[in-house]
Write an enzyme that holds these catalytic residues in place. Structure first.
Site, PDB file in Angstrom:
ATOM      1  N   GLU A 182      18.630  46.692  44.110  1.00  0.00           N
ATOM      2  CA  GLU A 182      18.807  45.600  43.133  1.00  0.00           C
ATOM      3  C   GLU A 182      18.872  46.159  41.727  1.00  0.00           C
ATOM      4  O   GLU A 182      18.215  47.145  41.406  1.00  0.00           O
ATOM      5  CB  GLU A 182      17.617  44.626  43.220  1.00  0.00           C
ATOM      6  CG  GLU A 182      17.695  43.688  44.384  1.00  0.00           C
ATOM      7  CD  GLU A 182      16.513  42.704  44.390  1.00  0.00           C
ATOM      8  OE1 GLU A 182      15.724  42.679  43.438  1.00  0.00           O
ATOM      9  OE2 GLU A 182      16.383  41.980  45.395  1.00  0.00           O
ATOM     10  N   GLY A 184      48.544  56.641  40.939  1.00  0.00           N
ATOM     11  CA  GLY A 184      49.624  57.433  40.328  1.00  0.00           C
ATOM     12  C   GLY A 184      50.966  57.201  41.018  1.00  0.00           C
ATOM     13  O   GLY A 184      52.005  57.671  40.550  1.00  0.00           O
ATOM     14  N   ARG A 196      56.071  46.540  45.666  1.00  0.00           N
ATOM     15  CA  ARG A 196      54.898  47.148  46.296  1.00  0.00           C
ATOM     16  C   ARG A 196      55.009  46.998  47.805  1.00  0.00           C
ATOM     17  O   ARG A 196      55.172  45.891  48.316  1.00  0.00           O
ATOM     18  CB  ARG A 196      53.604  46.515  45.752  1.00  0.00           C
ATOM     19  CG  ARG A 196      52.364  47.203  46.236  1.00  0.00           C
ATOM     20  CD  ARG A 196      51.157  46.937  45.365  1.00  0.00           C
ATOM     21  NE  ARG A 196      51.137  47.683  44.116  1.00  0.00           N
ATOM     22  CZ  ARG A 196      50.820  48.975  44.011  1.00  0.00           C
ATOM     23  NH1 ARG A 196      50.508  49.670  45.079  1.00  0.00           N
ATOM     24  NH2 ARG A 196      50.826  49.574  42.838  1.00  0.00           N
ATOM     25  N   GLN A 254      44.777  40.799  41.754  1.00  0.00           N
ATOM     26  CA  GLN A 254      44.778  39.863  42.895  1.00  0.00           C
ATOM     27  C   GLN A 254      44.759  38.451  42.306  1.00  0.00           C
ATOM     28  O   GLN A 254      43.746  37.746  42.323  1.00  0.00           O
ATOM     29  CB  GLN A 254      43.549  40.123  43.787  1.00  0.00           C
ATOM     30  CG  GLN A 254      43.519  39.310  45.069  1.00  0.00           C
ATOM     31  CD  GLN A 254      44.532  39.750  46.120  1.00  0.00           C
ATOM     32  OE1 GLN A 254      45.005  40.873  46.102  1.00  0.00           O
ATOM     33  NE2 GLN A 254      44.884  38.861  47.034  1.00  0.00           N
ATOM     34  N   ASP A 278      15.463  49.091  46.558  1.00  0.00           N
ATOM     35  CA  ASP A 278      16.337  48.414  47.526  1.00  0.00           C
ATOM     36  C   ASP A 278      17.761  48.250  47.005  1.00  0.00           C
ATOM     37  O   ASP A 278      18.597  47.618  47.663  1.00  0.00           O
ATOM     38  CB  ASP A 278      15.747  47.046  47.902  1.00  0.00           C
ATOM     39  CG  ASP A 278      15.655  46.111  46.699  1.00  0.00           C
ATOM     40  OD1 ASP A 278      15.971  46.565  45.574  1.00  0.00           O
ATOM     41  OD2 ASP A 278      15.287  44.945  46.887  1.00  0.00           O
ATOM     42  N   THR A 295      52.997  54.670  41.247  1.00  0.00           N
ATOM     43  CA  THR A 295      54.042  54.015  40.448  1.00  0.00           C
ATOM     44  C   THR A 295      54.687  55.016  39.486  1.00  0.00           C
ATOM     45  O   THR A 295      55.919  55.114  39.396  1.00  0.00           O
ATOM     46  CB  THR A 295      53.421  52.839  39.655  1.00  0.00           C
ATOM     47  OG1 THR A 295      52.859  51.931  40.594  1.00  0.00           O
ATOM     48  CG2 THR A 295      54.451  52.132  38.786  1.00  0.00           C
ATOM     49  N   LYS A 338      60.287  47.488  40.580  1.00  0.00           N
ATOM     50  CA  LYS A 338      59.303  47.996  41.543  1.00  0.00           C
ATOM     51  C   LYS A 338      58.988  46.961  42.603  1.00  0.00           C
ATOM     52  O   LYS A 338      58.876  45.789  42.309  1.00  0.00           O
ATOM     53  CB  LYS A 338      58.022  48.373  40.797  1.00  0.00           C
ATOM     54  CG  LYS A 338      56.917  48.876  41.699  1.00  0.00           C
ATOM     55  CD  LYS A 338      55.746  49.407  40.902  1.00  0.00           C
ATOM     56  CE  LYS A 338      54.711  48.351  40.630  1.00  0.00           C
ATOM     57  NZ  LYS A 338      53.501  48.882  40.002  1.00  0.00           N
TER      58      LYS A 338
HETATM   59  C1  R5P Z   1      50.708  46.929  38.984  1.00  0.00           C
HETATM   60  O1  R5P Z   1      51.722  46.250  39.009  1.00  0.00           O
HETATM   61  C2  R5P Z   1      50.262  47.639  37.743  1.00  0.00           C
HETATM   62  O2  R5P Z   1      50.981  47.192  36.630  1.00  0.00           O
HETATM   63  C3  R5P Z   1      50.373  49.146  37.857  1.00  0.00           C
HETATM   64  O3  R5P Z   1      51.734  49.511  37.939  1.00  0.00           O
HETATM   65  C4  R5P Z   1      49.649  49.638  39.075  1.00  0.00           C
HETATM   66  O4  R5P Z   1      48.360  49.110  39.134  1.00  0.00           O
HETATM   67  C5  R5P Z   1      49.583  51.163  39.076  1.00  0.00           C
HETATM   68  O5  R5P Z   1      48.898  51.575  40.229  1.00  0.00           O
HETATM   69  P1  R5P Z   1      49.218  52.944  40.937  1.00  0.00           P
HETATM   70  O6  R5P Z   1      48.997  54.037  39.927  1.00  0.00           O
HETATM   71  O7  R5P Z   1      48.257  52.994  42.070  1.00  0.00           O
HETATM   72  O8  R5P Z   1      50.643  52.903  41.415  1.00  0.00           O
END
Ligand code: R5P
Length: 296
Positions: A36, A225, A195, A94, A34, A227, A193
């Protein structure tokens, strides 16, 4: 001390045990029909000081539950003291409620982790927090280890960087860039940066003294990738000679790696906190050293 490794970290835990001259205790896991999970500790831990090594890359929910079952069983089987080592600790990004209604995952996960009666948490290069200290969230001692010196050594040994500069893609990564720059004996800078959503980031241009220099982008995590790709674009626009990227936790897929290379990044380097195509830097000595200090 005895060392137990989760299924995500068996090889790493065996290596740590060997370096720390500690006994390695295997675990057996399986899934019931199941779905578990079943965990069995295959050794005697009664009266012992035990370290559980559990990396949470790729399937964080699976490994979190496996960790809870393992650490709780260790205490139940009479281990005197249990410490937890999360080479890669998931859910740390988070760390606040960004929009109304969101779960603050870090706080919940920290509660679960300490609920099984462990005395200390070790992590490696865990994500830098905006407003909180990770020790305050866990409410038990947390020791943050770093892989950045090992990453720097890899670059010194294997790549002949010309007039290098270390670049943090955002202010959160600045302390890692500083450590790497100090070890390499060069300068560092950071980009800015923002987001836009889970997959998209905007990297703001910055005046960079980067012309004809080898740039090394440093971050804690490479996942989609996005960032690194955006940062590499800005660095190339600044006239860099070559661009390299390195991170502690390579969560990226082979497609992600392909996209990063296509963006003009010559090599991508990661550690084995998470096993991946780019995990060439070994963090076992960092963990073994910390656990040996714990014991003495
Ligand atoms: C977020 O601020 C972290 O420091 C990394 O820059 C981030 O998790 C990189 O994630 P991704 O490769 O999806 O841009």
């Amino acid at each position: 001390m005895k060392i137990v490794g989760s299924t995500s970290s068996t090889k790493l835990a065996q290596e740590v045990a060997e370096l720390a001259e500690a006994e390695f205790i295997p675990i057996e896991t399986k899934k019931f029909p199941d779905g578990e999970k079943y965990v069995k500790i295959c050794g005697d831990v009664s009266g012992d000081h035990v370290a559980v090594i559990c990396s949470m890359g790729h399937s964080p929910d699976e490994y979190l539950l496996e960790y809870l079952l393992t650490a709780d069983a260790l205490k139940d089987l009479g281990a005197k003291n249990v410490v937890s080592v999360f080479p890669y600790l998931a859910y740390v990004r988070q760390d606040e409620r960004f929009t109304p209604g969101e779960a603050v995952s870090l706080v919940t996960v920290a509660k679960l982790i300490r609920s099984v009666g462990i005395s200390k948490v070790y992590t490696i290069d865990s994500h830098r927090h905006r407003r909180i200290r990770i020790e305050d969230v866990f409410k038990i001692p947390v020791r943050e280890l770093t892989s950045m010196t090992e990453i720097s050594r890899y670059f010194s040994k294997n790549l002949h960087l010309v007039n290098p500069i270390v670049v943090a893609p955002d202010s959160g990564a600045e302390s890692w860039a500083k450590t790497v720059a100090e070890t390499l004996g060069c300068s560092y800078t950071n980009l800015e940066k923002r987001r836009l959503n889970a997959e998209e980031v905007e990297i703001k241009p910055r005046t960079l003294d980067i012309r004809e220099r080898d740039a090394l982008i440093i971050d804690d995590i490479i996942s989609s990738g996005g960032t690194i790709i955006k940062a590499a674009k800005k660095i190339h626009e600044g006239g860099a000679r070559r661009v390299f990227a390195a991170c502690a936790h390579p969560l990226l897929s082979s497609e992600g790696l392909g996209r990063i290379k296509a963006a003009g990044v010559e090599a991508v380097i990661g550690t084995n906190t998470v096993q991946s195509l780019v995990s060439v830097v070994d963090v076992a000595p960092v963990i073994a050293d910390a656990l040996s200090q714990e014991r003495s």
